[in-house]
Motif scaffolding. Structure first.
Motif, short mmCIF file in Angstrom:
data_model
loop_
_atom_site.label_atom_id
_atom_site.label_comp_id
_atom_site.label_asym_id
_atom_site.label_seq_id
_atom_site.Cartn_x
_atom_site.Cartn_y
_atom_site.Cartn_z
N PHE A 127 -5.44 -31.86 -22.27
CA PHE A 127 -4.10 -32.21 -22.72
C PHE A 127 -3.22 -31.01 -22.42
O PHE A 127 -3.56 -29.87 -22.73
N ALA A 128 -2.07 -31.26 -21.77
CA ALA A 128 -1.19 -30.17 -21.36
C ALA A 128 0.26 -30.62 -21.42
O ALA A 128 0.55 -31.79 -21.69
N PHE A 129 1.15 -29.68 -21.16
CA PHE A 129 2.57 -29.98 -21.03
C PHE A 129 3.01 -29.63 -19.62
O PHE A 129 2.61 -28.59 -19.08
N ARG A 130 3.83 -30.50 -19.04
CA ARG A 130 4.42 -30.25 -17.74
C ARG A 130 5.89 -29.92 -17.97
O ARG A 130 6.60 -30.67 -18.65
N ALA A 131 6.34 -28.80 -17.42
CA ALA A 131 7.75 -28.40 -17.51
C ALA A 131 8.14 -27.79 -16.17
O ALA A 131 7.33 -27.75 -15.23
N SER A 132 9.34 -27.28 -16.10
CA SER A 132 9.83 -26.74 -14.83
C SER A 132 8.99 -25.56 -14.33
O SER A 132 8.94 -25.31 -13.14
N GLN A 133 8.33 -24.85 -15.23
CA GLN A 133 7.50 -23.70 -14.83
C GLN A 133 6.06 -24.10 -14.48
O GLN A 133 5.24 -23.24 -14.24
N GLY A 134 5.76 -25.39 -14.47
CA GLY A 134 4.40 -25.83 -14.17
C GLY A 134 3.75 -26.45 -15.39
O GLY A 134 4.41 -27.10 -16.20
N TYR A 135 2.45 -26.22 -15.56
CA TYR A 135 1.68 -26.82 -16.64
C TYR A 135 1.23 -25.76 -17.64
O TYR A 135 0.95 -24.62 -17.27
N LYS A 136 1.12 -26.18 -18.89
CA LYS A 136 0.58 -25.31 -19.94
C LYS A 136 -0.51 -26.09 -20.67
O LYS A 136 -0.22 -27.06 -21.36
#
Length: 166
Positions: free
Chosen positions: A47-56
């Motif tokens: 489970f991750a987050f996608r944002a402008s800086q990529g994935y976390k």
């Protein structure tokens, strides 16, 4: 040798409620309705987050019976929602590392090894990974190869990485 296939990332529905976004069992049902081909597979998931800086990465889990039995279980939803509270921006996503279909028993030890690898890799990307097991970071590094920190790797380190296919 067990082999795995990466699938995803797949967006996870996370509707905004009065105070914050929240993932419930209903969103799990919606997810499996949109991705029924993944429901009966097994392996690991991230489970991750996608944002402008990529994935976390936020949480790594394993499913030795089926993804549908494990991924949206109530104790997992607690982890995801904890991640939603701590990360205000970004789209929640799931990656699946599916065990390739074989005859006979499911290779649970291979799934466990992949989970350990993903947790260790996840901690490098996010020191606040929500996993509670298998999170001890090794106390050694190889400059330019493993847990090396910032800076350019030496030519020798690059060659070693090429040799070991890292």
């Amino acid at each position: 040798m067990a082999s795995f296939t990466v699938k995803g990332p797949f967006d996870v529905p996370a509707p905004k409620h009065a105070v914050a976004r929240h993932i419930s069992a209903e969103e799990g049902k919606q997810f499996w309705g949109e991705h029924p081909d993944l429901a009966d597979e097994c392996g690991c998931y991230l489970f991750a987050f996608r944002a402008s800086q990529g994935y976390k990465p936020i949480y790594v889990g394993k499913a030795t019976k089926s993804f549908s039995q494990e991924v949206f279980a109530s104790h997992k939803l607690d982890k995801y929602n904890q991640g939603l509270v701590s990360i205000k921006k970004g789209t929640p996503v799931l990656f699946f590392v599916s065990l390739d279909k074989t005859r006979g028993r499911i290779n649970e030890s291979a799934i466990d090894e992949v989970e350990s690898f993903l947790i260790q890799s996840g901690i490098v990307a996010n020191k606040s990974l929500l996993n509670s097991r298998k999170t001890k970071v090794e106390s050694w590094s190889i400059s330019g190869v493993v847990r090396a920190g910032a800076g350019q790797p030496s030519d020798a380190a690059k060659e070693l990485c090429q040799c070991l296919k890292l």
